[in-house]
Design a protein around this motif. Structure first.
Motif, PDB file in Angstrom:
ATOM      1  N   LEU A 181      -8.400  -7.231 -14.668  1.00  0.00           N
ATOM      2  CA  LEU A 181      -7.971  -8.446 -14.952  1.00  0.00           C
ATOM      3  C   LEU A 181      -7.388  -8.689 -16.542  1.00  0.00           C
ATOM      4  O   LEU A 181      -6.342  -9.255 -16.718  1.00  0.00           O
ATOM      5  N   GLU A 182      -8.267  -8.205 -17.338  1.00  0.00           N
ATOM      6  CA  GLU A 182      -7.894  -8.395 -18.739  1.00  0.00           C
ATOM      7  C   GLU A 182      -6.763  -7.390 -19.181  1.00  0.00           C
ATOM      8  O   GLU A 182      -5.780  -7.985 -19.995  1.00  0.00           O
ATOM      9  N   ARG A 183      -6.728  -6.352 -18.726  1.00  0.00           N
ATOM     10  CA  ARG A 183      -5.654  -5.333 -19.283  1.00  0.00           C
ATOM     11  C   ARG A 183      -4.425  -5.599 -18.452  1.00  0.00           C
ATOM     12  O   ARG A 183      -3.399  -5.360 -19.264  1.00  0.00           O
ATOM     13  N   VAL A 184      -4.476  -5.693 -17.041  1.00  0.00           N
ATOM     14  CA  VAL A 184      -3.125  -5.674 -16.410  1.00  0.00           C
ATOM     15  C   VAL A 184      -2.734  -7.118 -16.355  1.00  0.00           C
ATOM     16  O   VAL A 184      -1.573  -7.290 -17.013  1.00  0.00           O
ATOM     17  N   LEU A 185      -3.569  -7.912 -15.773  1.00  0.00           N
ATOM     18  CA  LEU A 185      -3.040  -9.327 -15.499  1.00  0.00           C
ATOM     19  C   LEU A 185      -2.699 -10.328 -16.958  1.00  0.00           C
ATOM     20  O   LEU A 185      -1.676 -10.848 -17.135  1.00  0.00           O
ATOM     21  N   ALA A 186      -3.609  -9.807 -17.793  1.00  0.00           N
ATOM     22  CA  ALA A 186      -3.528 -10.604 -19.028  1.00  0.00           C
ATOM     23  C   ALA A 186      -2.703  -9.913 -20.082  1.00  0.00           C
ATOM     24  O   ALA A 186      -1.713 -10.611 -20.722  1.00  0.00           O
TER      25      ALA A 186
ATOM     26  N   PRO B 231      -0.372  -4.676  -9.092  1.00  0.00           N
ATOM     27  CA  PRO B 231      -1.714  -4.920  -9.893  1.00  0.00           C
ATOM     28  C   PRO B 231      -2.504  -6.359  -9.461  1.00  0.00           C
ATOM     29  O   PRO B 231      -3.637  -6.341  -9.491  1.00  0.00           O
ATOM     30  N   PHE B 232      -1.704  -7.216  -8.897  1.00  0.00           N
ATOM     31  CA  PHE B 232      -2.298  -8.603  -8.446  1.00  0.00           C
ATOM     32  C   PHE B 232      -3.059  -8.139  -7.109  1.00  0.00           C
ATOM     33  O   PHE B 232      -4.228  -8.947  -6.757  1.00  0.00           O
ATOM     34  N   ALA B 233      -2.568  -7.362  -6.442  1.00  0.00           N
ATOM     35  CA  ALA B 233      -3.390  -6.996  -5.056  1.00  0.00           C
ATOM     36  C   ALA B 233      -4.669  -6.313  -5.435  1.00  0.00           C
ATOM     37  O   ALA B 233      -5.880  -6.619  -4.752  1.00  0.00           O
ATOM     38  N   MET B 234      -4.451  -5.700  -6.196  1.00  0.00           N
ATOM     39  CA  MET B 234      -5.721  -4.848  -6.750  1.00  0.00           C
ATOM     40  C   MET B 234      -6.835  -5.855  -7.465  1.00  0.00           C
ATOM     41  O   MET B 234      -8.050  -5.627  -7.310  1.00  0.00           O
ATOM     42  N   ALA B 235      -6.173  -6.837  -8.129  1.00  0.00           N
ATOM     43  CA  ALA B 235      -7.105  -7.805  -8.633  1.00  0.00           C
ATOM     44  C   ALA B 235      -7.933  -8.540  -7.683  1.00  0.00           C
ATOM     45  O   ALA B 235      -9.048  -8.657  -7.601  1.00  0.00           O
ATOM     46  N   MET B 236      -7.115  -9.134  -6.583  1.00  0.00           N
ATOM     47  CA  MET B 236      -7.429  -9.630  -5.556  1.00  0.00           C
ATOM     48  C   MET B 236      -8.720  -8.756  -4.798  1.00  0.00           C
ATOM     49  O   MET B 236      -9.535  -9.232  -4.295  1.00  0.00           O
TER      50      MET B 236
ATOM     51  N   SER C  29       4.996 -18.430  -2.212  1.00  0.00           N
ATOM     52  CA  SER C  29       5.597 -17.923  -3.432  1.00  0.00           C
ATOM     53  C   SER C  29       5.689 -16.525  -3.527  1.00  0.00           C
ATOM     54  O   SER C  29       4.958 -15.704  -3.540  1.00  0.00           O
ATOM     55  N   ARG C  30       6.995 -15.960  -3.699  1.00  0.00           N
ATOM     56  CA  ARG C  30       7.396 -14.599  -3.782  1.00  0.00           C
ATOM     57  C   ARG C  30       7.231 -14.004  -5.380  1.00  0.00           C
ATOM     58  O   ARG C  30       7.541 -14.628  -6.213  1.00  0.00           O
ATOM     59  N   VAL C  31       6.408 -12.958  -5.285  1.00  0.00           N
ATOM     60  CA  VAL C  31       6.246 -12.066  -6.620  1.00  0.00           C
ATOM     61  C   VAL C  31       7.033 -10.927  -6.591  1.00  0.00           C
ATOM     62  O   VAL C  31       7.266 -10.320  -5.453  1.00  0.00           O
ATOM     63  N   PRO C  32       7.500 -10.311  -7.618  1.00  0.00           N
ATOM     64  CA  PRO C  32       8.273  -9.006  -7.771  1.00  0.00           C
ATOM     65  C   PRO C  32       7.287  -7.816  -7.554  1.00  0.00           C
ATOM     66  O   PRO C  32       6.005  -8.105  -7.499  1.00  0.00           O
ATOM     67  N   VAL C  33       7.977  -6.928  -7.257  1.00  0.00           N
ATOM     68  CA  VAL C  33       7.272  -5.524  -7.006  1.00  0.00           C
ATOM     69  C   VAL C  33       6.163  -5.322  -7.995  1.00  0.00           C
ATOM     70  O   VAL C  33       4.958  -4.875  -7.711  1.00  0.00           O
ATOM     71  N   ASP C  34       6.593  -5.185  -9.361  1.00  0.00           N
ATOM     72  CA  ASP C  34       5.585  -4.748 -10.275  1.00  0.00           C
ATOM     73  C   ASP C  34       4.477  -5.689 -10.502  1.00  0.00           C
ATOM     74  O   ASP C  34       3.643  -5.348 -11.128  1.00  0.00           O
ATOM     75  N   PHE C  35       4.484  -7.011 -10.082  1.00  0.00           N
ATOM     76  CA  PHE C  35       3.495  -8.014 -10.136  1.00  0.00           C
ATOM     77  C   PHE C  35       2.632  -7.737  -8.973  1.00  0.00           C
ATOM     78  O   PHE C  35       1.430  -7.808  -8.982  1.00  0.00           O
ATOM     79  N   ALA C  36       3.373  -7.551  -7.776  1.00  0.00           N
ATOM     80  CA  ALA C  36       2.559  -7.384  -6.593  1.00  0.00           C
ATOM     81  C   ALA C  36       1.270  -6.420  -6.571  1.00  0.00           C
ATOM     82  O   ALA C  36       0.347  -6.649  -5.949  1.00  0.00           O
TER      83      ALA C  36
ATOM     84  N   ILE D 295      -3.069 -12.163  -0.877  1.00  0.00           N
ATOM     85  CA  ILE D 295      -4.558 -12.676  -0.729  1.00  0.00           C
ATOM     86  C   ILE D 295      -5.049 -12.546   0.690  1.00  0.00           C
ATOM     87  O   ILE D 295      -6.097 -11.993   0.663  1.00  0.00           O
ATOM     88  N   CYS D 296      -4.323 -12.727   1.676  1.00  0.00           N
ATOM     89  CA  CYS D 296      -4.898 -12.714   2.967  1.00  0.00           C
ATOM     90  C   CYS D 296      -5.073 -11.416   3.384  1.00  0.00           C
ATOM     91  O   CYS D 296      -6.055 -10.947   4.135  1.00  0.00           O
ATOM     92  N   ALA D 297      -4.176 -10.243   2.931  1.00  0.00           N
ATOM     93  CA  ALA D 297      -4.646  -8.956   3.109  1.00  0.00           C
ATOM     94  C   ALA D 297      -5.928  -8.334   2.607  1.00  0.00           C
ATOM     95  O   ALA D 297      -6.520  -7.554   3.299  1.00  0.00           O
TER      96      ALA D 297
END
Length: 627
Positions: free
Chosen positions: A588-593, A523-528, A514-521, A494-496
């Motif tokens: 957000l809908e396709r990846v995170l959801a 798409p989550f970064a792109m969402a942020m 809270s550490r998240v795995p590579v495969d989540f990190a 988030i800070c990045a």
């Protein structure tokens, strides 16, 4: 004829014999004196040959005109009775061969008549009960031998033979000494002669050469033959003389000498005591051997140092493939000490069984095959540690050959390649992981590009959108690389994205690490990134007084870990809901959801946009959704 008494004769006889040294000359002098005294025509000694049958006359004394009977004669020619008498040591006096009952009409009479002999006096000499010689006196005329004649011949025979044996012994000694002296003079063994006080009296040329001395040095007394210090020499002398007195010789031992130039040299020393109390030393120069031994010791020390400190395990096997040496590295490698392995085949020590417990047949042991085939073997094996664990090794086994090129053992170098194997496995895994991630990254870039293209109104918007999104991907990958692809922390992600817009007042981040795995990190970064871009363009981050609060929590679920994140904007421009779906909403809908089994709520109240994200972030949940 007799001109003096037998007593005077014996005195003259003894005086004459004392002047003669040669054994043959002694016998000839005795024969001549006796022949002339008795008026005989022939006197001589016949010596028994080794066969015990034949008598041999080397030389005889003869009166003028008398022939010699020197040569070989058969004792049995006298007849069996006389032969037996001679063998038993009986003196035989024959006055006339033709009339004596023992010889008359027999071959002996005829043989002696042919030699011009009518009478004979013979005295046998016995030694240890065996006939060794006869002293014979021949007369041309029949003769009655008196008792005085017989006793005189017996005395002469005994004295002569004693003188002969003494002369022979002295001659043999002279010859032996001459040979010995010659051998010492021409040989390479040094010899020192000393007197009854142990002082040097002579030395041979070999010893003089060893010490760098000349014969003049020896004769002038300048030869220093003792050890380096008087105390050391006396110690050796006392030991040597003690042994000489007890045994007549010394046991060989090493001794150090001084050359004329002051340099040192080593010799193997032994001494022999002679009957007269003098003696000699035998000296063999072993300086080269001592130097070779010192070089060998030095080389051995160096080799042992190398072996003791080598990181590679080294085993030495004999011709039976039994272990005779292992260095400390080998003991560490196997867990066994040399004492535990010595005399055992290496195969029995390190190849108990396969990892699955099956016996390891010796015919499959490449190390053992290195010896019978006389080949240098290289390869890999699996060893069994003393504690029962298995570990991979790389080895080089080389035959040890003697001077005849016969294989007499094997030297084996062994390296533990567990770390190399593990590194290779990690490399294979990383290559596979890299291949997988590159494919995923390209698929992500392609998806972002397609989605950006569909949601962009023109090429400039497309360029700006792609540039920002690629930068976001780069930042997230940098985070993952910095963490060695072991995931990333939510706050860091988030800070990045938000750090460029943080003036210390507008942002509020609330949430635990809270550490998240590579495969989540990723798409989550792109969402942020998308949420940040919208806030900068249209929302709270577009005005100086706008505020953004991002808060998150995690909870354990049956599927793993679930993320709850709230994005709340305030004090920004008046918000109106968008009229079309943009890239961010679709992501957000396709990846995170969709991909992470979560729920995404996006609202646009007038005071500011609000987004709530719920998603499974644990690796287990991700894999479950992937299936």
């Amino acid at each position: 004829m007799k001109t003096q008494t037998s007593a005077h004769f014996l005195l003259d006889f003894s005086d004459r014999l004392r002047e003669i040294a040669a054994p043959r000359a002694v016998m000839m002098a005795a024969a001549e004196l006796l022949g002339r005294y008795l008026g005989a025509i022939r006197v001589g000694y016949s010596e028994m040959e080794e066969d015990g049958v034949h008598l041999h006359i080397e030389e005889d004394w003869r009166a003028e005109g008398v022939t010699s009977v020197a040569g070989r004669h058969n004792l049995e020619g006298y007849g069996p009775d006389l032969a037996a008498a001679y063998r038993s040591g009986q003196r035989i006096a024959i006055g006339d061969f033709d009339t004596d009952a023992r010889t008359a009409g027999k071959p002996a009479a005829e043989a002696h008549r042919a030699l011009g002999v009518r009478g004979q006096l013979a005295v046998p000499l016995l030694k240890a009960g065996q006939l060794i010689a006869l002293l014979f006196v021949h007369s041309a005329e029949p003769r009655r031998w008196s008792e005085e004649d017989i006793e005189l011949v017996e005395e002469v025979a005994e004295r002569t033979w004693a003188a002969v044996e003494r002369a022979r012994a002295e001659e043999a000694l002279r010859i032996s000494e001459a040979k010995f002296r010659t051998a010492l003079e021409i040989g390479t063994v040094g010899a020192i002669y000393f007197d009854m006080d142990g002082l040097l009296t002579d030395a041979n040329d070999a010893f003089l050469r060893m010490g760098g001395y000349s014969r003049e040095d020896l004769e002038s007394g300048r030869l220093t033959w003792q050890r380096l210090t008087p105390a050391e020499w006396m110690q050796d002398s006392e030991r040597a003389f003690a042994e000489l007195k007890e045994m007549g010789h010394t046991t060989p031992y090493e001794k150090e000498y001084i050359r004329k130039d002051g340099s040192r040299w080593w010799a193997l020393f032994a001494a022999k005591l002679l009957p007269d109390g003098t003696g000699f030393e035998f000296v063999l120069d072993i300086t080269d051997r001592k130097r070779t031994e010192e070089r060998l010791r030095d080389t051995t020390r160096r080799l042992n140092t190398v072996l003791e400190n080598a990181s590679v395990a080294i085993f030495v096997m004999d011709e039976r493939q039994h272990c005779t040496y292992m260095n400390p590295a080998a003991e560490v490698l196997t867990g066994y000490t040399l004492a535990e392995t010595q005399g055992r085949p290496l195969h029995d020590v390190v190849h108990h069984s396969y990892p699955d417990g099956r016996p390891f047949p010796i015919e499959e042991c490449a190390i053992d095959r290195a010896f019978p085939e006389n080949n240098k073997e290289q390869g890999e094996e699996v060893f069994v540690h003393k504690d029962g664990s298995f570990y991979p090794i790389a080895f080089t086994a080389s035959p040890i050959r003697d001077e005849a090129a016969k294989t007499v053992g094997t030297i084996i170098e062994v390296r533990d390649i567990s770390s190399e194997k593990a590194a290779k496995e990690r490399q294979t895994l990383l290559i596979g992981e890299l291949h997988h991630r590159v494919k995923n990254m390209l698929a992500t870039v392609q998806s972002v590009m397609n989605l950006t293209l569909r949601t962009s109104q023109n090429m400039e918007a497309f360029r700006q959108g792609m540039s920002g999104r690629l930068s976001s991907l780069a930042r997230s990958h940098t985070l993952l690389i910095d963490n060695e692809w072991d995931g990333a922390d939510l706050r860091e992600i988030i800070c990045a994205e938000l750090e460029p817009y943080d003036d210390g007042k507008r942002l509020a981040l609330e949430g635990a690490t809270s550490r998240v795995p590579v495969d989540f990190a990723v798409p989550f970064a792109m969402a942020m990134h998308e949420l940040t871009t919208n806030a900068v363009k249209y929302g709270a981050l577009s005005v100086p007084n706008g505020r953004l609060t991002v808060s998150w929590t995690t909870e354990r679920t049956e599927g793993g870990t679930r993320l709850h994140l709230d994005w709340v904007e305030s004090n920004g421009p008046l918000v109106t809901p968008p009229t079309r779906r943009g890239f961010g909403s679709t992501l957000l809908e396709r990846v995170l959801a969709g991909q992470f089994g979560g729920v995404v709520d996006v609202n646009f109240p007038p005071e500011g946009a609000r987004v709530r994200i719920q998603a499974e972030i644990s690796q287990g949940a991700i894999r479950a959704n992937a299936r």
